[in-house]
Design an enzyme around this catalytic site. Structure first.
Site, PDB file in Angstrom:
ATOM      1  N   CYS A  30      41.271  35.040  50.913  1.00 33.06           N
ATOM      2  CA  CYS A  30      41.200  35.252  49.476  1.00 33.06           C
ATOM      3  C   CYS A  30      41.274  36.746  49.230  1.00 33.06           C
ATOM      4  CB  CYS A  30      39.934  34.633  48.885  1.00 33.06           C
ATOM      5  SG  CYS A  30      38.406  35.331  49.506  1.00 33.06           S
ATOM      6  N   HIS A  80      36.271  39.009  40.162  1.00 25.59           N
ATOM      7  CA  HIS A  80      36.397  37.746  40.902  1.00 25.59           C
ATOM      8  C   HIS A  80      35.970  36.614  39.977  1.00 25.59           C
ATOM      9  CE1 HIS A  80      35.965  34.734  44.055  1.00 25.59           C
ATOM     10  NE2 HIS A  80      36.539  35.576  44.911  1.00 25.59           N
TER      11      HIS A  80
END
Length: 627
Positions: free
Chosen positions: A26, A550
Site C-alpha cells: 500500500c 490515508h
C-alpha cells in the site's frame, strides 16, 4: 539507500519464496501473506535499513517502510516472481504454526481493543457511583444514581453487540447481520423468557435459557460460524433475489444456531465448571480456592462467572460465600496491580493511559474488563503474573476460610463486605489478601516485563513543550500551517485503531473522523503520489512538509472502488483544491474504519508537530502546525 540489499534482507528474513503466499503493498507497507509467520524474527526485520516497524494484522505480515515502499516492492518482485495480484506459484498455505493460546489471545485482543474506551468509561462511572455515596454527595435511591448506573452498565451489558461488530470486521462478515444476531441473544423478550424460567422451544428444538449480556465467547464463536454460513448461502442463493433472500437466511440460520447450539455451549461449560469447583471445595476447600482465584480472569473472559451467580448472590441474603467473592477479590486486585505495573513500565504513552485507567477501574470498582482485555491478555505476561498471584493468595484464603457476607463486586472500596460480626480475623485476612495480591502481582509483572513495541523517538527536539512554545512565540522558528483536508472530528493519532499510526511509526500527526467524503489540499504544494487504489495521497508542501493522507484503515483492500481521483502525480495544487472523493457509506458497508490519519512523514526534520486544539474542523481550519 540500497533498495536491492534491503529487499534481499527482507526476502530472506520472511522465509523466501517457499514461505511467501502473496505480496502486495500500500502507500507505506509491504503486506505479506505467509505460510508461517512464526519463523520470522521481528527484531531482525526491524534492524534492516529502511524498515520502520512490523505489524501482524488481518492475516498479513506487514513491514512498515514509508513513502519508499514501491522501490522495495519492485526489488522484491524480481526475487519472488510475483504476479499482478501479488501471489506466487507456491502451494496452498499449510496451517499456521502458532501457539493456540497465543492465536486465541491475539484474536480476543483484536476484537476487544476497539471496545476499551467504552469499557474504561463504564468502569470509571462505576467508580464514581461507589465514591459519591460514600462521601454523602449522592443518594443511592435517587433517579440520578439510577441513570448513572445505566451509563456505567451499558458498555458491559451490550458487550455482545459491540463484539459482534468488531468480530465481523475481523472475519469479514457483514457487520449489521452479525450485530443483529447479538441483538437476538440479548433481546428483552428473550431475556424475559430466561427470567420466567419456563421451558422454551423453537420449531420443536429446545432453547437453553441463558443470559448472554456481558458474555464474550458465545458471540465470537457465532460470528466465526457466520463466515461460513454467508459463504454457503452465497453459493446456493440465486443472484436475482440474493439481496432479499441472503439476509433472511443468514439471520434465520445464525439466530437458530445461536440460541439452540452455540450460545448454550457456554452455559453447559459454565455449569460443568461450577460442578467441578463445588465438588473440589466440598472435599478440599484449600485446593478449590487457589484454582478459582488463579483462573478467575479466564472465567470472566468467557462469561462463565455468571454460572456461579447462585453462590455469590446468596451473600446478599446474609449467607457467607467462601468461594466466588473471595476469589474475585484476589483476581480483581491482581488485575489492577498488573495494569498499574504496566503503566509504570510501558514506554508508549497510549499504553500508559489505558493501563492507568484500567488499574483504577479494577482496584476501586472491581471492573476488570478494561484491564483484562486492554492490558493483561494483550501482553500475556501480566496475565500470568496475576494468575500466579491468585493461586498464592487463593491458597491462603482456602486455609483461613475467608468469607464474604455481602454481595458487592470485590475491590478496595467494597472491602467492608468481608466484615463478619464477631469474627474480626476475617476482615484482617481480607486485608492481607488485598495487600498480598497487589504486591505479588505488581512485583511479578515488573519482573516478567511486557513485550511492548517502543514508541518511536520522533521530533526529540520537541520533547520539551515549554521550549517549543517559547520558540514559536518569539518567532525564531518557521511554522507551516496544515489545514484539515476534510470536515470532521479531530482525534489524537494515538487513538487510531492501527498500531502503525498510533505508535507514530511513520511520523507525527492527527486523525480525522470525516463527516463527508471530500478530501481537499491542506496546503499549497505538489502531489507526490496517488496510490493506485486511491486510498492514500502523498503531498509535499512548498515549505518542504511531506504529508500522508490515508483515507480509512486497511482500505487498500477495496482496490479503489469507493474513491474518485481528481488530481494526478506531480500536479501542483493550492490549499482548498479538491484532491479526492470517498464514498464513506460504501467504506463502512464493506466493514472498514473511515478514520483518516494525517501524518507528517518527515517529522524528524522539524522541531515539533503540534495539533490543533479544536475538536471539530472544516477544510478552512488548521489541523496541524509544523514547526
Amino acid at each position: 539507500m540500497d533498495y536491492a540489499a534491503s529487499a534481499q534482507a527482507i526476502y530472506d528474513a520472511v522465509g523466501t519464496k517457499s514461505n511467501i503466499v502473496s505480496l502486495i503493498h500500500c502507500m507505506t507497507r509491504l503486506r505479506f501473506q505467509l505460510h508461517d509467520e512464526s519463523i520470522v524474527d521481528d527484531a531482525k526485520v526491524k534492524q534492516i535499513p529502511g524498515v520502520v516497524g512490523v505489524n501482524h494484522q488481518s492475516g498479513q505480515y506487514q513491514i512498515i517502510i514509508g513513502n519508499d515502499v514501491a522501490n522495495y516492492y519492485d526489488e522484491l518482485a524480481k526475487m519472488g516472481d510475483f504476479t499482478d495480484d501479488g501471489s506466487t506459484a507456491a502451494a496452498e498455505a499449510p496451517q499456521q504454526k502458532v501457539n493456540l493460546f497465543s492465536r486465541f489471545a491475539s484474536f480476543i485482543s483484536s476484537c476487544m481493543s476497539p471496545l476499551i474506551p467504552a469499557l474504561i468509561g463504564g468502569g470509571m462511572i462505576k467508580v464514581i457511583l461507589i465514591l459519591l455515596p460514600l462521601l454523602g454527595w449522592l443518594s443511592t435511591k435517587g433517579q440520578t444514581y439510577a441513570i448513572l448506573n445505566i451509563f456505567g452498565d451499558a458498555p458491559f451489558y451490550f458487550l455482545p453487540i459491540m463484539l459482534a461488530y468488531t468480530a465481523a470486521n475481523y472475519f469479514k462478515v457483514t457487520p449489521m447481520l452479525a450485530v443483529t444476531i447479538a441483538a437476538i441473544m440479548i433481546h428483552p423478550n428473550f431475556t424475559a423468557m430466561v427470567t420466567a424460567g419456563k421451558s422454551v422451544h423453537f420449531m420443536g428444538l429446545p432453547v437453553t435459557l441463558a443470559n448472554y449480556s456481558s458474555s464474550v465467547i458465545p458471540i465470537l464463536i457465532m460470528v466465526w460460524l457466520m463466515k461460513y454460513i454467508e459463504k454457503g448461502i452465497d453459493k446456493i442463493c440465486p443472484t436475482s433475489i440474493k439481496s432479499i433472500l441472503k439476509p433472511l437466511l443468514v439471520i434465520f440460520v445464525s439466530g437458530t444456531l445461536a440460541l439452540v447450539i452455540v450460545g448454550p455451549l457456554g452455559t453447559y461449560a459454565g455449569d460443568l465448571l461450577s460442578a467441578i469447583i463445588l465438588f473440589v471445595q466440598a472435599r478440599a476447600s484449600w485446593l478449590a480456592m487457589p484454582l478459582m482465584a488463579a483462573f478467575m480472569p479466564l472465567i470472566v473472559m468467557t462469561g462463565m462467572h455468571w454460572a456461579f451467580s447462585p453462590i455469590f448472590l446468596a451473600a446478599s441474603l446474609a449467607h457467607p460465600d467462601s468461594l466466588i467473592l473471595p476469589a474475585m477479590l484476589a483476581a480483581n486486585i491482581a488485575q489492577g496491580a498488573a495494569s498499574l505495573a504496566v503503566m509504570f513500565k510501558a514506554k508508549n504513552k497510549n499504553t500508559k493511559q489505558i493501563a492507568g485507567a484500567a488499574s483504577i477501574s479494577a482496584l476501586l470498582a472491581g471492573v476488570t474488563e478494561p484491564a483484562l482485555y486492554g492490558v493483561t491478555l494483550k501482553y500475556k505476561k501480566p496475565l500470568y503474573a496475576a494468575m500466579i498471584s491468585g493461586a498464592i493468595t487463593g491458597l491462603f484464603m482456602g486455609i483461613v476460610n475467608l468469607k464474604s457476607v455481602a454481595f458487592a463486586v470485590p475491590s478496595v472500596i467494597s472491602i467492608p463486605q468481608f466484615i463478619v460480626k464477631g469474627q474480626n480475623a476475617n476482615f484482617i485476612d481480607a486485608l492481607i489478601v488485598l495487600i498480598a495480591s497487589f504486591v505479588i502481582t505488581f512485583v511479578l509483572t515488573w519482573i516478567f516485563g511486557i513485550d511492548e513495541e517502543p514508541e518511536p523517538a520522533l521530533a526529540t527536539a520537541g520533547a520539551t513543550t515549554t521550549a517549543v512554545n517559547e520558540e514559536v512565540a518569539s518567532g525564531s522558528q518557521a511554522t507551516t500551517k496544515i489545514y484539515s483536508p476534510m470536515a470532521g472530528e479531530v482525534i489524537n493519532l494515538e487513538s487510531v485503531a492501527d498500531d502503525t499510526f498510533a505508535q507514530k511509526m511513520l511520523g507525527d500527526g492527527v486523525a480525522i473522523i470525516p463527516q463527508d467524503g471530500k478530501i481537499y489540499a491542506p496546503f499549497s504544494g505538489t502531489v507526490v503520489t496517488v496510490f493506485p487504489t486511491k486510498h492514500a495521497i502523498g503531498l509535499k508542501s512548498d515549505s518542504g512538509v511531506e504529508l500522508l493522507i490515508h483515507c480509512g484503515l486497511d482500505t487498500v483492500n477495496l482496490k479503489g472502488a469507493p474513491f474518485t481521483q481528481h488530481v494526478q502525480t506531480d500536479q501542483h495544487v493550492k490549499q482548498g483544491d479538491l484532491l479526492m472523493e470517498a464514498d464513506l457509506a460504501a467504506i463502512k458497508q464493506a466493514g472498514y474504519d473511515i478514520t483518516t490519519p494525517l501524518v507528517v512523514t518527515n517529522t524528524k526534520e522539524f522541531v515539533a508537530v503540534e495539533s490543533t486544539d479544536k475538536t471539530v474542523v472544516s477544510k478552512d481550519d488548521v489541523a496541524l502546525y509544523v514547526i
